[in-house]
Motif scaffolding. Structure first.
Motif, PDB file in Angstrom:
ATOM      1  N   ASP A  15      -0.375  -7.758   1.663  1.00 30.59           N
ATOM      2  CA  ASP A  15      -0.895  -8.768   2.597  1.00 30.59           C
ATOM      3  C   ASP A  15      -2.383  -9.001   2.399  1.00 30.59           C
ATOM      4  O   ASP A  15      -2.852 -10.138   2.439  1.00 30.59           O
ATOM      5  CB  ASP A  15      -0.610  -8.350   4.041  1.00 30.59           C
ATOM      6  N   ALA A  16      -3.142  -7.926   2.173  1.00 31.37           N
ATOM      7  CA  ALA A  16      -4.593  -8.055   1.985  1.00 31.37           C
ATOM      8  C   ALA A  16      -4.936  -8.867   0.746  1.00 31.37           C
ATOM      9  O   ALA A  16      -5.946  -9.573   0.710  1.00 31.37           O
ATOM     10  CB  ALA A  16      -5.238  -6.665   1.899  1.00 31.37           C
ATOM     11  N   GLY A  18      -3.196 -11.320  -0.281  1.00 33.22           N
ATOM     12  CA  GLY A  18      -2.692 -12.677  -0.084  1.00 33.22           C
ATOM     13  C   GLY A  18      -1.264 -12.870  -0.540  1.00 33.22           C
ATOM     14  O   GLY A  18      -0.742 -13.984  -0.513  1.00 33.22           O
ATOM     15  N   GLY A  19      -0.636 -11.771  -1.003  1.00 33.42           N
ATOM     16  CA  GLY A  19       0.744 -11.864  -1.449  1.00 33.42           C
ATOM     17  C   GLY A  19       0.908 -12.784  -2.635  1.00 33.42           C
ATOM     18  O   GLY A  19      -0.066 -13.191  -3.276  1.00 33.42           O
ATOM     19  N   LEU A  20       2.136 -13.133  -2.926  1.00 34.05           N
ATOM     20  CA  LEU A  20       2.394 -14.022  -4.054  1.00 34.05           C
ATOM     21  C   LEU A  20       1.807 -15.412  -3.819  1.00 34.05           C
ATOM     22  O   LEU A  20       1.366 -16.064  -4.756  1.00 34.05           O
ATOM     23  CB  LEU A  20       3.899 -14.116  -4.327  1.00 34.05           C
ATOM     24  N   GLU A  21       1.777 -15.834  -2.562  1.00 30.01           N
ATOM     25  CA  GLU A  21       1.182 -17.133  -2.252  1.00 30.01           C
ATOM     26  C   GLU A  21      -0.311 -17.136  -2.564  1.00 30.01           C
ATOM     27  O   GLU A  21      -0.852 -18.120  -3.039  1.00 30.01           O
ATOM     28  CB  GLU A  21       1.393 -17.485  -0.772  1.00 30.01           C
ATOM     29  N   GLY A  22      -0.964 -16.027  -2.326  1.00 30.84           N
ATOM     30  CA  GLY A  22      -2.403 -15.926  -2.524  1.00 30.84           C
ATOM     31  C   GLY A  22      -2.830 -15.916  -3.982  1.00 30.84           C
ATOM     32  O   GLY A  22      -3.944 -16.319  -4.305  1.00 30.84           O
ATOM     33  N   ILE A  23      -1.950 -15.470  -4.857  1.00 33.85           N
ATOM     34  CA  ILE A  23      -2.328 -15.402  -6.274  1.00 33.85           C
ATOM     35  C   ILE A  23      -2.049 -16.708  -6.999  1.00 33.85           C
ATOM     36  O   ILE A  23      -2.535 -16.929  -8.096  1.00 33.85           O
ATOM     37  CB  ILE A  23      -1.614 -14.241  -7.016  1.00 33.85           C
ATOM     38  N   LEU A  37      -4.782  -6.963  -6.624  1.00 39.67           N
ATOM     39  CA  LEU A  37      -4.918  -5.711  -5.873  1.00 39.67           C
ATOM     40  C   LEU A  37      -6.049  -4.844  -6.435  1.00 39.67           C
ATOM     41  O   LEU A  37      -6.813  -4.261  -5.672  1.00 39.67           O
ATOM     42  CB  LEU A  37      -3.599  -4.933  -5.881  1.00 39.67           C
ATOM     43  N   THR A  38      -6.132  -4.759  -7.768  1.00 37.79           N
ATOM     44  CA  THR A  38      -7.184  -3.918  -8.349  1.00 37.79           C
ATOM     45  C   THR A  38      -8.570  -4.525  -8.125  1.00 37.79           C
ATOM     46  O   THR A  38      -9.536  -3.789  -7.968  1.00 37.79           O
ATOM     47  CB  THR A  38      -6.948  -3.654  -9.850  1.00 37.79           C
ATOM     48  N   ARG A  39      -8.654  -5.860  -8.082  1.00 37.77           N
ATOM     49  CA  ARG A  39      -9.949  -6.491  -7.759  1.00 37.77           C
ATOM     50  C   ARG A  39     -10.397  -6.131  -6.344  1.00 37.77           C
ATOM     51  O   ARG A  39     -11.577  -6.122  -6.047  1.00 37.77           O
ATOM     52  CB  ARG A  39      -9.857  -8.015  -7.893  1.00 37.77           C
ATOM     53  N   ARG A  40      -9.459  -5.816  -5.480  1.00 40.21           N
ATOM     54  CA  ARG A  40      -9.757  -5.443  -4.098  1.00 40.21           C
ATOM     55  C   ARG A  40      -9.948  -3.928  -3.959  1.00 40.21           C
ATOM     56  O   ARG A  40     -10.000  -3.409  -2.859  1.00 40.21           O
ATOM     57  CB  ARG A  40      -8.655  -5.911  -3.168  1.00 40.21           C
TER      58      ARG A  40
END
Length: 189
Positions: A15-16, A18-23, A37-40
């Protein structure tokens, strides 16, 4: 490697990011999600625990295999520098072994033997940790296929101008750009 069929992550992290929609759309969405995820600040872990193992079916035909590998290869340009270096080293190994053996270059057999030995040690560690050492009986077949199919896969990747995935075609130069088939164009889709 971040292959979706054996990938798991925490819902909060998903969720953090943005999920598949966020990418956004990607033919290698699992890779794009892991990179987000690794960028975060997230990190990948490869747990070698039988309880966490996911068994997934393989592809059944040569066409399915090539199509799958073409889609995976479309994600190479999104890899980090270490990822690209790993792919380049693996490709050099495959071409040196196959080209050397076909050309009668004796050291190619030694190169293949040494690198196959390293591959075996890695496979042995993984299969032992997962309680699957019986799978090592198939290692010689896997090693032959892995080594000799790579140049064929590369040739297909360079020759084909499209990647197929889930019944849709995408341009290889820009895999995110979908190529509509004639029925979709007529229907306005």
């Amino acid at each position: 490697a971040a292959l979706g069929k054996n990938l798991s992550l925490r819902k909060a992290d998903y969720d953090a990011a943005g999920g598949l929609e966020g990418i956004g759309f990607s033919l290698t969405e699992d890779q794009a999600l892991v990179q987000a995820l690794t960028r975060r600040g997230g990190r990948m872990v490869f747990p070698l625990e039988r309880e966490m193992m996911v068994d997934t079916p393989g592809v059944h035909t040569w066409n399915e295999f090539i199509s799958q590998r073409m889609r995976w290869a479309s994600g190479i340009k999104r890899l980090t520098v270490p990822g690209r270096i790993s792919i380049a080293v693996m490709a050099l190994r495959q071409f040196a072994v196959v080209g050397g053996v076909l050309a009668g270059w004796g050291p190619a057999w030694l190169l293949w033997g040494i690198t196959a030995g390293v591959n075996f040690l890695i496979q042995a560690r993984v299969t032992t940790a997962l309680g699957m050492t019986r799978q090592l009986l198939y290692f010689p077949l896997w090693e032959i296929f892995f080594t000799w199919s790579a140049p064929v896969q590369a040739a297909f990747f360079l020759a084909r101008r499209r990647v197929e995935w889930k019944g849709r075609r995408f341009g290889q130069g820009n895999p995110e750009a979908r190529i509509q088939n004639s029925e979709e164009q007529e229907a306005g889709g």
